[in-house]
Enzyme design. Structure first.
Site, PDB file in Angstrom:
ATOM      1  N   ILE A  16       0.852  -1.190   0.000  1.00 35.47           N
ATOM      2  CA  ILE A  16       0.000   0.000   0.000  1.00 35.47           C
ATOM      3  C   ILE A  16       0.884   1.236   0.000  1.00 35.47           C
ATOM      4  O   ILE A  16       2.041   1.197   0.393  1.00 35.47           O
ATOM      5  CB  ILE A  16      -0.943   0.031   1.230  1.00 35.47           C
ATOM      6  CG1 ILE A  16      -0.135  -0.075   2.528  1.00 35.47           C
ATOM      7  CG2 ILE A  16      -1.979  -1.072   1.141  1.00 35.47           C
ATOM      8  CD1 ILE A  16      -0.983   0.065   3.781  1.00 35.47           C
ATOM      9  N   GLY A  17       0.325   2.361  -0.432  1.00 37.35           N
ATOM     10  CA  GLY A  17       1.084   3.605  -0.451  1.00 37.35           C
ATOM     11  C   GLY A  17       2.054   3.624  -1.613  1.00 37.35           C
ATOM     12  O   GLY A  17       2.511   2.584  -2.092  1.00 37.35           O
ATOM     13  N   GLU A  19       4.308   6.754  -1.945  1.00 39.76           N
ATOM     14  CA  GLU A  19       5.088   7.976  -1.819  1.00 39.76           C
ATOM     15  C   GLU A  19       6.285   7.815  -0.897  1.00 39.76           C
ATOM     16  O   GLU A  19       6.890   8.783  -0.483  1.00 39.76           O
ATOM     17  CB  GLU A  19       4.198   9.120  -1.299  1.00 39.76           C
ATOM     18  CG  GLU A  19       3.170   9.591  -2.315  1.00 39.76           C
ATOM     19  CD  GLU A  19       2.495  10.884  -1.891  1.00 39.76           C
ATOM     20  OE1 GLU A  19       2.169  11.038  -0.694  1.00 39.76           O
ATOM     21  OE2 GLU A  19       2.294  11.738  -2.753  1.00 39.76           O
ATOM     22  N   GLY A  20       6.645   6.568  -0.559  1.00 42.02           N
ATOM     23  CA  GLY A  20       7.777   6.352   0.334  1.00 42.02           C
ATOM     24  C   GLY A  20       9.089   6.704  -0.323  1.00 42.02           C
ATOM     25  O   GLY A  20       9.353   6.314  -1.469  1.00 42.02           O
ATOM     26  N   SER A  23      11.309   3.378   1.608  1.00 45.94           N
ATOM     27  CA  SER A  23      10.660   2.252   2.279  1.00 45.94           C
ATOM     28  C   SER A  23       9.489   1.747   1.450  1.00 45.94           C
ATOM     29  O   SER A  23       9.057   2.390   0.487  1.00 45.94           O
ATOM     30  CB  SER A  23      10.166   2.677   3.668  1.00 45.94           C
ATOM     31  OG  SER A  23       9.179   3.694   3.545  1.00 45.94           O
ATOM     32  N   ASP A 130       8.616  15.322   6.748  1.00 45.12           N
ATOM     33  CA  ASP A 130       7.945  14.625   5.637  1.00 45.12           C
ATOM     34  C   ASP A 130       6.431  14.675   5.806  1.00 45.12           C
ATOM     35  O   ASP A 130       5.740  13.657   5.673  1.00 45.12           O
ATOM     36  CB  ASP A 130       8.438  13.179   5.553  1.00 45.12           C
ATOM     37  CG  ASP A 130       8.207  12.554   4.179  1.00 45.12           C
ATOM     38  OD1 ASP A 130       7.974  13.299   3.210  1.00 45.12           O
ATOM     39  OD2 ASP A 130       8.283  11.318   4.076  1.00 45.12           O
TER      40      ASP A 130
END
Length: 239
Positions: A16-17, A19-20, A23, A130
């Site tokens: 998921i996500g 924009e890391g 990570s 961030d």
């Protein structure tokens, strides 16, 4: 001291996500608890040699607050670190913004929540570095929680800290003009986050596809457009 080395096992179910900076994040099944959790996976090679492996986990644990994401445990294998956090089905503020235009009460409610978290960590001498919608999670009670302390730094006695990386569409004027930063860095990013809550992500997504914002756009205040707002946003909130 009686140190025990134990085994923690989980199955990674779904990434998921998106924009890391350094990570990957997954929904996972904790085998011991038979429950869904969120796992943040950080490659050890991405961590500065002068940084303690579990620095982020310790900062999160030390920053416990109703609007800061709880950390359940931290672990490691040969290649990666793993931070375990609660799973909330509502997902991130970023996903919510992508699915619909937020109402004014929603913007104020979620805004006050994540700003409360920022105020708390700043009072502890911590800069997040961030702040963005993908790092704000909506829990099952409808509260916004600040998460992802991977870039967070404690300030020195003068209130300054350094950071090696920055998200390319959330650059601040200070990024181009200084080598050390104060909590005002977070304040600017909070403003960008509130702007996205008012107007959506499309302009920021376009910038990301083109490599991010430029120095001129940020320092001169060209991006984002301070006069472009959706019709339902009142003047009091625009200001």
């Amino acid at each position: 001291m009686d140190t025990r080395v134990t085994e923690i096992a989980f199955d990674l179910l779904k990434e998921i996500g998106n924009e890391g900076l350094n990570s990957r994040t997954y929904i996972a099944q904790d085998i011991q608890l038979d429950a869904n959790i969120v796992i943040k996976e950080v490659n050890k090679l991405s961590i500065s040699p002068d940084t303690t492996y579990f620095a982020e986990a310790r900062l999160l644990y030390a920053s416990r607050h109703p609007n800061v994401m709880e950390i359940k445990y931290a672990s490691q294998d040969d290649d990666n670190l793993y931070l375990a956090m609660p799973y909330y089905k509502n997902g991130s503020l970023n996903a919510l913004i992508n699915n619909k235009f937020l109402s004014v009460p929603e913007i104020i409610h979620y805004g006050l929540d994540f700003l409360s978290a920022l105020n708390y960590i700043h009072s502890k001498g911590l800069i997040h570095f961030d702040v963005k919608p993908s790092n704000i999670i909506i829990n099952d009670a409808g509260k916004a929680l600040l998460t992802d302390f991977g870039l967070a730094q404690l300030t020195d006695k003068y209130g300054f800290a350094e950071v090696p990386l920055a998200y390319p569409t959330h650059l601040t004027p200070e990024w181009f003009q200084a080598s050390v930063f104060t909590s005002q860095y977070d304040v600017f990013q909070a403003g960008l986050t509130l702007y996205r809550m008012c107007n959506g992500n499309s302009d920021f997504d376009d910038k990301l596809q083109n490599g991010g914002v430029t120095r001129d756009e940020v320092v001169r205040g060209i991006f984002p457009d301070r006069y472009k707002f959706l019709p339902h946003i009142p003047n009091s909130l625009r200001k």
